[in-house]
Design a protein around this motif. Structure first.
Motif, PDB file in Angstrom:
ATOM      1  N   LYS A 169     -12.354 -17.686  -6.901  1.00  0.00           N
ATOM      2  CA  LYS A 169     -13.359 -18.300  -7.769  1.00  0.00           C
ATOM      3  C   LYS A 169     -14.770 -18.219  -7.198  1.00  0.00           C
ATOM      4  O   LYS A 169     -15.751 -18.286  -7.951  1.00  0.00           O
ATOM      5  CB  LYS A 169     -13.002 -19.768  -8.016  1.00  0.00           C
ATOM      6  CG  LYS A 169     -11.701 -19.964  -8.783  1.00  0.00           C
ATOM      7  CD  LYS A 169     -11.424 -21.433  -9.012  1.00  0.00           C
ATOM      8  CE  LYS A 169     -10.122 -21.627  -9.781  1.00  0.00           C
ATOM      9  NZ  LYS A 169      -9.816 -23.059 -10.027  1.00  0.00           N
ATOM     10  N   ASN A 170     -14.896 -18.062  -5.902  1.00  0.00           N
ATOM     11  CA  ASN A 170     -16.222 -18.042  -5.276  1.00  0.00           C
ATOM     12  C   ASN A 170     -16.708 -16.627  -4.965  1.00  0.00           C
ATOM     13  O   ASN A 170     -17.642 -16.444  -4.183  1.00  0.00           O
ATOM     14  CB  ASN A 170     -16.190 -18.865  -3.978  1.00  0.00           C
ATOM     15  CG  ASN A 170     -15.849 -20.323  -4.232  1.00  0.00           C
ATOM     16  OD1 ASN A 170     -16.347 -20.923  -5.185  1.00  0.00           O
ATOM     17  ND2 ASN A 170     -14.992 -20.892  -3.399  1.00  0.00           N
TER      18      ASN A 170
ATOM     19  N   LYS B 228     -11.089 -15.679 -11.743  1.00  0.00           N
ATOM     20  CA  LYS B 228     -10.875 -17.000 -12.339  1.00  0.00           C
ATOM     21  C   LYS B 228      -9.839 -17.823 -11.580  1.00  0.00           C
ATOM     22  O   LYS B 228      -9.959 -19.046 -11.473  1.00  0.00           O
ATOM     23  CB  LYS B 228     -10.440 -16.828 -13.790  1.00  0.00           C
ATOM     24  CG  LYS B 228     -10.405 -18.120 -14.591  1.00  0.00           C
ATOM     25  CD  LYS B 228     -10.171 -17.819 -16.063  1.00  0.00           C
ATOM     26  CE  LYS B 228     -10.210 -19.090 -16.899  1.00  0.00           C
ATOM     27  NZ  LYS B 228     -10.016 -18.805 -18.335  1.00  0.00           N
ATOM     28  N   TYR B 229      -8.816 -17.135 -11.043  1.00  0.00           N
ATOM     29  CA  TYR B 229      -7.726 -17.875 -10.427  1.00  0.00           C
ATOM     30  C   TYR B 229      -7.553 -17.607  -8.925  1.00  0.00           C
ATOM     31  O   TYR B 229      -7.104 -18.473  -8.190  1.00  0.00           O
ATOM     32  CB  TYR B 229      -6.401 -17.533 -11.132  1.00  0.00           C
ATOM     33  CG  TYR B 229      -6.407 -17.874 -12.594  1.00  0.00           C
ATOM     34  CD1 TYR B 229      -6.306 -19.198 -13.014  1.00  0.00           C
ATOM     35  CD2 TYR B 229      -6.501 -16.877 -13.558  1.00  0.00           C
ATOM     36  CE1 TYR B 229      -6.309 -19.516 -14.372  1.00  0.00           C
ATOM     37  CE2 TYR B 229      -6.509 -17.179 -14.906  1.00  0.00           C
ATOM     38  CZ  TYR B 229      -6.415 -18.505 -15.305  1.00  0.00           C
ATOM     39  OH  TYR B 229      -6.434 -18.804 -16.644  1.00  0.00           O
TER      40      TYR B 229
END
Length: 470
Positions: free
Chosen positions: A343-344, A339-340
């Motif tokens: 992200k990819n 999430k932080y």
């Protein structure tokens, strides 16, 4: 040595199975975490039972029966069936949600800050619960081989680690189901033989000290509640259960599986209580009460049956530890790293990172076993950390449209902080378990802060069920 060979063969078998299933079935991170949401009904019941009733049930909880008698033991074990009845109303709600982890639910309802706090609390609780399983498995190996307990603990951790990283939920769920069948079958065969060894049921009961046959076993009501409340509060918000309900084919299947779990849990609880009650008669004095079931298997059962019981116990311990490792690693991967920090990330990267995280958590769990003298103390502390910090906020998130972000965050912090302070700093004053203080405190704070902030959360409530598929 014969018992150890049987245990090692079984563990090797399930590890090989996990590796094969991992290569054949795990194509995406969704497969690894929730088995592609396609677990059949009977497998779902088996994995729910094994994930809940593991090392804590056959060691820590078993020691409660041995130390305080069958009545107190029954009250202690009653926390799980009570929680499961309440869980019936939650299971379909969880499966209908689009969220996989508890922090995902918290992020939708209470914001990203609540999600990060939840990850920390779950990590603390689940590493502690994993440590109880590793320590229990180490106790078995140490008992039957005479091996140093710390070395046995490390070897147990290695086996648990290998199964977890091999196939994720796919391998864990199916081996859970086999372990559950083995456990119930082994205990059903063992109990009549143990009763005979004790000279019959009436002789066994006559050999038990009178105090252990009373309604309190020498404990006060507050102390008994201290054993029940952590179990109920953990079960109602246990992310392990959430992940398994999320693995069901549909919301209806998830709800039905909870009824099956209730029946299976009652059966296992009765069997454990019966074995430990007979154990009081056969072992009037035992240096390590948490070893009562293992001691019965080694000393009073024929080799084949004793081996089945020990293998079943180890299997339950291993699969429960796997569940906690997988669940905590899912939090770190989905709710923090993915999430932080990345992200990819694609599915392959997520699975790789999750496996590394599982390794780190296993090492932390082994270290934690050095700081708690008994499995029961570690078990109750971990239960309370989760049950107080996570469960109240989770139930409000799932069922209340009025709870506010501030209320949810305040409740999570209150439950976690009160548990740590009451247990670690104040050393449980007056003998009152931290759950009796921490759980009500979290509930009161959520209600009070939500009332003061006065925001209705219908919009965040809807986020839990957007694009859901039954």
């Amino acid at each position: 040595m014969g018992y150890l060979i049987c245990i090692l063969l079984y563990i090797a078998g399930i590890i090989i199975y996990g590796i094969v299933m991992g290569k054949k079935k795990v194509k995406t991170s969704d497969d690894f975490v929730v088995a592609g949401r396609q677990l059949p009904f009977m497998i779902l019941i088996g994995t729910l039972l094994a994930s809940w009733c593991g090392g804590g049930g056959i060691t820590g909880s078993a020691s409660v029966v041995y130390l305080y008698g069958p009545v107190v033991g029954t009250l202690h074990f009653a926390g799980a069936p009570i929680g499961m009845l309440l869980l019936y109303f939650i299971s379909s709600k969880v499966r209908s949600s689009t969220k996989i982890t508890v922090p995902e639910v918290f992020a939708a309802r209470y914001g990203d800050g609540a999600s990060i706090i939840a990850v920390i609390c779950i990590m603390l609780a689940y590493v502690g619960l994993c440590a109880t399983q590793i320590k229990a498995a180490g106790n078995i190996i140490s008992l039957i081989t005479g091996m140093d307990a710390n070395l046995a603990t490390v070897l147990s951790a290695v086996g648990i680690l290998l199964l977890t990283v091999s196939g994720g939920m796919i391998s864990v769920a199916y081996t859970d189901a086999v372990s559950a069948l083995l456990m119930v079958g082994g205990f059903l065969l063992a109990i009549p033989l143990l009763i005979g060894r004790a000279g019959g049921w009436s002789e066994a009961m006559a050999a038990i000290p009178a105090e252990r046959l009373t309604g309190t076993g020498g404990l006060g009501v507050i102390a008994i509640l201290g054993y029940m409340i952590p179990t109920i509060s953990l079960l109602l918000g246990d992310q392990n259960m959430m992940q398994r309900f999320a693995s069901a084919k549909s919301a209806e299947e998830a709800k039905k599986s909870n009824l099956g779990l209730f029946a299976a849990e009652i059966t296992v609880c009765v069997l454990i209580i019966l074995m430990c009650t007979i154990g009081i008669a056969l072992f009037p004095s035992l240096d390590v009460p948490s070893n009562i079931i293992f001691s019965l298997a080694v000393n009073y059962l024929p080799f084949v049956l004793g081996a089945i019981v020990l293998v079943a116990c180890v299997a339950f311990i291993v699969t429960t530890a796997d569940s906690y490792l997988l669940s905590a690693a899912t939090n770190v991967t989905y709710d923090v790293w993915g999430k932080y920090l990345n992200k990819n990330a694609d599915d392959k990267q997520k699975i790789h990172f999750m496996r590394i995280t599982i390794l780190v958590l296993t090492v932390l769990a082994v270290v934690l076993t050095l700081f708690f003298p008994t499995i029961l103390s570690l078990q109750m502390t971990a239960y309370t950390m989760y049950g107080a910090a996570i469960t109240p906020a989770l139930l409000f998130a799932l069922f209340s449209k009025k709870v506010t972000k501030a209320g949810g965050i305040a409740g999570i912090l209150t439950g976690g902080v009160v548990t740590v302070v009451w247990t670690m700093v104040l050393n449980s004053p007056y003998g009152i378990a931290s759950a009796i203080v921490a759980v009500p405190a979290a509930v009161v704070v959520i209600l009070l802060v939500s009332a003061l902030t006065g925001f209705k959360g219908e919009e965040t409530y809807r986020r839990l069920y957007e694009n859901s598929k039954s």
